[in-house]
Design an enzyme around this catalytic site. Sequence first.
Site, PDB file in Angstrom:
ATOM      1  N   GLU A   1       0.490  -3.378   1.750  1.00  0.00           N
ATOM      2  CA  GLU A   1      -0.517  -4.434   1.715  1.00  0.00           C
ATOM      3  C   GLU A   1      -0.331  -5.359   0.514  1.00  0.00           C
ATOM      4  O   GLU A   1      -1.267  -5.687  -0.202  1.00  0.00           O
ATOM      5  CB  GLU A   1      -1.922  -3.820   1.721  1.00  0.00           C
TER       6      GLU A   1
ATOM      7  N   ASP B   1      -5.912   3.896   9.853  1.00  0.00           N
ATOM      8  CA  ASP B   1      -6.679   3.720   8.624  1.00  0.00           C
ATOM      9  C   ASP B   1      -8.133   4.151   8.775  1.00  0.00           C
ATOM     10  O   ASP B   1      -9.008   3.302   8.949  1.00  0.00           O
ATOM     11  CB  ASP B   1      -6.625   2.226   8.224  1.00  0.00           C
TER      12      ASP B   1
ATOM     13  N   GLU C   1     -15.954   3.408   4.826  1.00  0.00           N
ATOM     14  CA  GLU C   1     -15.383   2.073   4.987  1.00  0.00           C
ATOM     15  C   GLU C   1     -15.470   1.553   6.423  1.00  0.00           C
ATOM     16  O   GLU C   1     -15.873   0.420   6.644  1.00  0.00           O
ATOM     17  CB  GLU C   1     -13.922   2.081   4.529  1.00  0.00           C
TER      18      GLU C   1
END
Length: 849
Positions: free
Chosen positions: A309, A388, A416
């Site tokens: 990322e 993820d 998240e």
Amino acid sequence: MRGAHWGLLALLARIVAAENGLDGWLRYAPLPDSLLAQASPLPAVIVALNTTSSATGSSPVAIAAKELQVGIKGMLGRQLNISTESPIFRINSTQSSIIVGTIAAYSAKYGSLNASSLIKDGFWLSVKGSRVTILGQNERGALYGAFDYLSRIAQGDFSDVDHVSNPSAPIRWANEWNNLDGSIERGYAGPSIFFSNGLIVKNLTRVSQYARLLASIGINGIIVNNVNANASLLTDENIQGLGRLADTFRPYGVQVGISLNFASPQLLGGLATFDPLDASVIAWWADKTKRLYQRVPDLAGYLVKANSEGQPGPLTYNRTLADGANLFARAVQPYGGIVMFRAFVYNHHADWNDWKFDRANAAVEFFKDLDGLFLDNVVVQIKYGPIDFQVREPASPLFANIPKTNVAIELQVSQEYLGHQDHLVYIAPLWKTILDFDMRVESKPSLVRDIVSGQYFNRKLGGYAGVVNVGTNTTWLGSHLAMSNLYAYGKLAWDPTQDSQTLLQEWIRLTLGHDQAVLQTITKISMESWPAYENYTGNLGIQTLTDILYTHFGPNPASQDNNGWGQWTRADGKTIGMDRTVGNGTGFTGQYPSELAAKYEEIETTPEELLLWFHHVNYTTRLRSTGKTVIQHFYDAHYAGAATAQTFVSEWESLRGQIDSERFEHMLFRLKFQAGHSIVWRDAVNGFYYNLSGIPDELGRVGNHPYRIEAESMKLNGYAPVAVIPSETASNFTGIVITSTNGRGEAATTLDVPLGRYDIAFNYFDVIGGRAHYGAFLNDKPLLEWIGDLEDKLGHAFSTKLDGHSATRITFEGVEITRGDVLKIIGLADGIELAPLDYVSVLPVGIVD
Ligand SMILES: *[C@@H]1O[C@H](CO)[C@@H](O)[C@H](O)[C@H]1NC(C)=O
Ligand SMILES: *[C@@H]1O[C@H](CO)[C@@H](O)[C@H](O)[C@H]1NC(C)=O
Ligand SMILES: *[C@@H]1O[C@H](CO)[C@@H](O)[C@H](O)[C@H]1NC(C)=O
Ligand SMILES: *[C@@H]1O[C@H](CO)[C@@H](O)[C@H](O)[C@H]1NC(C)=O
Ligand SMILES: *[C@@H]1O[C@H](CO)[C@@H](O)[C@H](O)[C@H]1NC(C)=O
Ligand SMILES: *[C@@H]1O[C@H](CO)[C@@H](O)[C@H](O)[C@H]1NC(C)=O
Ligand SMILES: *[C@@H]1O[C@H](CO)[C@@H](O)[C@H](O)[C@H]1NC(C)=O
Ligand SMILES: *[C@@H]1O[C@H](CO)[C@@H](O)[C@H](O)[C@H]1NC(C)=O
Ligand SMILES: *[C@@H]1O[C@H](CO)[C@@H](O)[C@H](O)[C@H]1NC(C)=O
Ligand SMILES: *[C@@H]1O[C@H](CO)[C@@H](O)[C@H](O)[C@H]1NC(C)=O
Ligand SMILES: *[C@@H]1O[C@H](CO)[C@@H](O)[C@H](O)[C@H]1NC(C)=O
Ligand SMILES: *[C@@H]1O[C@H](CO)[C@@H](O)[C@H](O)[C@H]1NC(C)=O
């Protein structure tokens, strides 16, 4: 008289004491009389062995003695003295006492003991009436044993025990994604307890309190800064600060480690390169590491996110990831440190037109060929699934592909993709689907939990990394109930064979007391919470259909596809799902050992909850289990999940008076928010696929809301319609906003319903950047007033726009209405928050829509 007086006070304290959550599950609240009556005779004294050589008096054994003293005082009302075994105060090992210390110290005092069954960090707890012996293989183990004993008392268990407990794995760490400026990536409970303004904070009281919580669940290491690391952590000043952090954690047996920025030699050191094979780079890291260990001799080690990322890494110089990991491994090796190297390496600029490309393949593609090349003190840290932290994923195939490498599993306590602690989601059952999963390596039983412990492939190191992200809020995670996830994480890292409901109930008793209704109700809603959340967010393995390009909170199914991030669903007008087969897809199934590869290759043998993870199917494909089409399953599951979330509110309300008002009201507010937001999710996801496929809901619910009055269809004054993006996150794609900053607007409608009692739900948008006021009036009589201040009430903010993050609902119950009544909403804009509204639902009591 005096006894009665104290009893009364204790009773009052039990009922009214407001609790802010700071003590988590370590409250040591007075036991109810019914349980006190069962208490065995109390030990007379606490004997703490081998604390005397500790200059500061704050060794783990000293902490253990203090916890025992405070805990017994709190729960049983008795003050026990602590003896450190000075020569004039001799206690022998058969007297009424709690002896706590290491096996070695005990053996030195009382003669040797057979402790061959204890491994590092393990403990032995023996309770025989009023004689209690708590011995650790090391000091940390003694502290764990003390917490275990206190937990038994807190749960009203006074039975004799002879219990050996060893950790499943040596690595049981927390990861905190804290930035030096005090912000926290994916943190939902206020700013950092570690950092502020680029430095380590001065007041470490909260750090010490956190260390205590972590120790009580067996966590032995903590990475204090974000994996997206800032090189400034390595300045001399910050190394001193890290030293203070480590000094604060050390008495609790928690070792501090740090995340590194791979480019630090260049960013901070001013070198021209950060090539891991360059001699000046190697020397730079050796020097930094030496300085760190000078100040923190027991530094746990480094965590590295490289070439992921946008982060720098060895691939920048055409070096391998093993070259990168080994650079640090060599630097920390002389000091006994370890390197956690994240497997989360993938290309986020992928070509979405390439049917065969798959981000899920990345970890195995990058790491498989490096197996055997990592040094012994490197541990590859693998997220539980290949993408993820989604609401459901298959176990990462990497666990089965690198037998000659130490591995750890990365779990996420911070929610998240699971509602940011504003939705109740008890995650342990999800984690268990992975930990208990059998990878069938060479067609033999090979559970993920036995691979990560190091046992299966006979590795020395292995274990757990849990992304926690606590903040300064006294609730730690922003929500009292979310703390069950932290508790369960630590307990599963210690012993992953434990049952998630059993752990939950332990946590409930410790945190909220012994009331049976409290236990039953919170068990029920918590155990339903993950299935419900999966139902209203993303079914059949399609992933959490949240906004992956912005905050990962509300619905935005379109954001998954047509971008380089690779969380694709391949949804079009007729079909949905990622074809990950070897036969016609990305080949991902082929990364699993043969038995599983064969199973996942075929639709018929793929577990239904992962159907769309592995296969690209028609919306009209029928499910084996129910015979429903995929699209109808989506519709039904979203309705069922949102309906379940509504029951959380009434279930919780049934506990009024059984829980102190501070925690009760805090959770009630959140559960109501969740109930409203689950409807936003339901309608957005269902609406999205209905619009895309054109296939109607067999039950006629999707897109058909007879009780709703669209705000844009009301008589507007000072308000104007606005298109909401993504469109499916607003009813009829449209909301209304006040036309001027700080202006005033009115929306009015004449109600066309028979006389009766109704619940009125107002769907509106609460954006960051203002606190708009709303007033609802019935025939000009005030009904309800509220403020767009969720950012304060939930403690974090989601979005500056009208979308699935900011969309929310407030309900006013039991209003008497008759035909012809006029409902008016007056909005007062505040800054960029233009008092946005979506619709009003006038619901006959008992109906939620
Ligand atoms: C306690 O004993 C252990 C060995 O069992 C030793 O490593 C440790 O240093 C001792 N601690 C203190 C404070 O004496
Ligand atoms: C506990 O310690 C206090 C003060 O050191 C002493 O006065 C008291 O007698 C002790 N109690 C017992 C039960 O030993
Ligand atoms: C330990 O103390 C108790 C009570 O003071 C005594 O009866 C017993 O004989 C002692 N045991 C040893 C091994 O010294
Ligand atoms: C200690 O106990 C284990 C069994 O738990 C046994 O195998 C071992 O021989 C014992 N060692 C000693 C020194 O007694
Ligand atoms: C790193 O931290 C320093 C000190 O707080 C700050 O000035 C800098 O902006 C940070 N760098 C990044 C990339 O966030
Ligand atoms: C340090 O923080 C604690 C808890 O947050 C607070 O109670 C205490 O007053 C603070 N101490 C100082 C010196 O600011
Ligand atoms: C890495 O390799 C590629 C292709 O072999 C080459 O184009 C590039 O210049 C190399 N980069 C470095 C930093 O050596
Ligand atoms: C904690 O967060 C809640 C919102 O969830 C907020 O009301 C409260 O003020 C916060 N408390 C602290 C101490 O930050
Ligand atoms: C096979 O893959 C192609 C893309 O290469 C895709 O268009 C087609 O739908 C797939 N076939 C099946 C049966 O899934
Ligand atoms: C999807 O439908 C097409 C016809 O529209 C059919 O050829 C195909 O076999 C179906 N695929 C599946 C997986 O059912
Ligand atoms: C989830 O949805 C399924 C399918 O509609 C339903 O059978 C199940 O009861 C739902 N579970 C929860 C907790 O909402
Ligand atoms: C839906 O919104 C459009 C404008 O986008 C508006 O013209 C139409 O009247 C609205 N429908 C209802 C039922 O309010």
